[in-house]
Write a protein that holds these residues in place. Structure first.
Motif, PDB file in Angstrom:
ATOM      1  N   ALA A  40      32.109 -92.958  20.774  1.00 27.80           N
ATOM      2  CA  ALA A  40      31.664 -94.125  21.551  1.00 27.80           C
ATOM      3  C   ALA A  40      30.751 -93.684  22.690  1.00 27.80           C
ATOM      4  N   LEU A  41      31.139 -92.629  23.401  1.00 27.18           N
ATOM      5  CA  LEU A  41      30.300 -92.130  24.487  1.00 27.18           C
ATOM      6  C   LEU A  41      28.944 -91.675  23.974  1.00 27.18           C
ATOM      7  N   GLY A  42      28.944 -90.960  22.858  1.00 25.16           N
ATOM      8  CA  GLY A  42      27.690 -90.494  22.270  1.00 25.16           C
ATOM      9  C   GLY A  42      26.797 -91.648  21.851  1.00 25.16           C
ATOM     10  N   ALA A  43      27.381 -92.685  21.262  1.00 24.42           N
ATOM     11  CA  ALA A  43      26.603 -93.842  20.825  1.00 24.42           C
ATOM     12  C   ALA A  43      26.043 -94.602  22.025  1.00 24.42           C
ATOM     13  N   SER A  48      22.738 -99.530  26.207  1.00 28.96           N
ATOM     14  CA  SER A  48      23.726-100.598  26.180  1.00 28.96           C
ATOM     15  C   SER A  48      23.885-101.168  24.773  1.00 28.96           C
ATOM     16  N   LEU A  49      25.132-101.425  24.381  1.00 33.42           N
ATOM     17  CA  LEU A  49      25.405-101.999  23.065  1.00 33.42           C
ATOM     18  C   LEU A  49      26.454-103.091  23.187  1.00 33.42           C
ATOM     19  N   ARG A  50      26.338-104.103  22.348  1.00 34.84           N
ATOM     20  CA  ARG A  50      27.385-105.105  22.227  1.00 34.84           C
ATOM     21  C   ARG A  50      28.508-104.508  21.390  1.00 34.84           C
ATOM     22  N   PHE A  51      29.683-105.129  21.459  1.00 31.26           N
ATOM     23  CA  PHE A  51      30.861-104.584  20.785  1.00 31.26           C
ATOM     24  C   PHE A  51      30.599-104.327  19.309  1.00 31.26           C
ATOM     25  N   ASN A  52      30.099-105.330  18.584  1.00 26.39           N
ATOM     26  CA  ASN A  52      29.894-105.156  17.143  1.00 26.39           C
ATOM     27  C   ASN A  52      28.775-104.178  16.819  1.00 26.39           C
ATOM     28  N   GLU A  53      27.776-104.087  17.677  1.00 28.96           N
ATOM     29  CA  GLU A  53      26.737-103.072  17.486  1.00 28.96           C
ATOM     30  C   GLU A  53      27.349-101.682  17.605  1.00 28.96           C
ATOM     31  N   ARG A  56      29.468-100.880  14.546  1.00 29.44           N
ATOM     32  CA  ARG A  56      28.646-100.463  13.394  1.00 29.44           C
ATOM     33  C   ARG A  56      28.123 -99.043  13.584  1.00 29.44           C
ATOM     34  N   ARG A  57      27.770 -98.705  14.813  1.00 28.28           N
ATOM     35  CA  ARG A  57      27.221 -97.365  15.105  1.00 28.28           C
ATOM     36  C   ARG A  57      28.288 -96.293  14.910  1.00 28.28           C
ATOM     37  N   VAL A  58      29.518 -96.587  15.304  1.00 25.04           N
ATOM     38  CA  VAL A  58      30.634 -95.643  15.158  1.00 25.04           C
ATOM     39  C   VAL A  58      31.340 -95.987  13.847  1.00 25.04           C
ATOM     40  N   LEU A  66      38.568 -99.383  18.604  1.00 24.63           N
ATOM     41  CA  LEU A  66      37.394 -99.382  19.468  1.00 24.63           C
ATOM     42  C   LEU A  66      37.707-100.109  20.766  1.00 24.63           C
ATOM     43  N   SER A  67      38.404-101.217  20.675  1.00 24.63           N
ATOM     44  CA  SER A  67      38.776-101.969  21.868  1.00 24.63           C
ATOM     45  C   SER A  67      39.653-101.125  22.796  1.00 24.63           C
ATOM     46  N   GLN A  68      40.659-100.464  22.238  1.00 20.16           N
ATOM     47  CA  GLN A  68      41.546 -99.596  23.031  1.00 20.16           C
ATOM     48  C   GLN A  68      40.771 -98.447  23.655  1.00 20.16           C
ATOM     49  N   THR A  69      39.868 -97.869  22.888  1.00 15.09           N
ATOM     50  CA  THR A  69      39.060 -96.746  23.365  1.00 15.09           C
ATOM     51  C   THR A  69      38.171 -97.182  24.527  1.00 15.09           C
ATOM     52  N   LEU A  70      37.514 -98.313  24.367  1.00 15.59           N
ATOM     53  CA  LEU A  70      36.624 -98.803  25.417  1.00 15.59           C
ATOM     54  C   LEU A  70      37.396 -99.155  26.688  1.00 15.59           C
ATOM     55  N   HIS A  71      38.584 -99.717  26.530  1.00 19.75           N
ATOM     56  CA  HIS A  71      39.413-100.016  27.706  1.00 19.75           C
ATOM     57  C   HIS A  71      39.755 -98.729  28.458  1.00 19.75           C
ATOM     58  N   ALA A  72      40.135 -97.698  27.725  1.00 21.24           N
ATOM     59  CA  ALA A  72      40.490 -96.420  28.356  1.00 21.24           C
ATOM     60  C   ALA A  72      39.288 -95.804  29.059  1.00 21.24           C
ATOM     61  N   LEU A  73      38.127 -95.834  28.407  1.00 21.14           N
ATOM     62  CA  LEU A  73      36.921 -95.257  29.000  1.00 21.14           C
ATOM     63  C   LEU A  73      36.453 -96.072  30.207  1.00 21.14           C
ATOM     64  N   GLU A  74      36.654 -97.384  30.150  1.00 27.46           N
ATOM     65  CA  GLU A  74      36.312 -98.230  31.290  1.00 27.46           C
ATOM     66  C   GLU A  74      37.250 -97.930  32.460  1.00 27.46           C
TER      67      GLU A  74
END
Length: 132
Positions: A40-43, A48-53, A56-58, A66-74
């Motif tokens: 996620a960090l690399g992508a 900036s990307l929207r959630f679904n973008e 698709r990238r990852v 992805l949601s859990q990962t983004l929450h942790a990184l945020e």
């Protein structure tokens, strides 16, 4: 060239020690180097990307992971979430300045691994042949 001992001695001066069980830096390291966090960090380094973008990238990540990962990184201050009050809601994710610094270092490792895959695959083949 820096030796492992010199690196370890340099860590003694830091207020945090990832090798200590209770150190909070260990959790952040897990978020950054985990399977989905690093991707996620690399992508997001590309912009900036929207959630679904981002999903698709990852390739291969589930919506839940992805949601859990983004929450942790945020929470760690590496990713910024921007929710737009539109209908339907639009949510964009981007790296914070700290997240960009982390992603740069992570991408250097990713590129090194990708560039070393011929050696890795040959080593795997030798290993598997020796055990067959």
């Amino acid at each position: 060239m820096t030796t492992t001992q010199e690196l370890a001695e340099g860590l003694d001066d830091l207020p945090y020690n990832v090798f200590a069980k209770a150190c909070p830096s260990r959790g952040t390291l897990e978020h950054v180097t985990g399977r989905w966090g690093g991707l996620a960090l690399g992508a997001l380094y590309e912009g900036s990307l929207r959630f679904n973008e981002l999903r698709r990238r990852v390739d291969g990540v589930s919506e839940k992971m992805l949601s859990q990962t983004l929450h942790a990184l945020e929470r760690d201050g590496l990713v910024h979430r921007e929710a737009q009050p539109t209908n339907p809601p639009r949510v964009d994710y981007e790296l914070t300045p700290l997240g960009r610094d982390v992603a740069e270092r992570l991408l250097a490792l990713i590129h090194f691994v990708e560039g070393s895959m011929d050696e890795v695959l040959a080593a795997r083949e030798r290993y598997d042949s020796a055990r067959a």
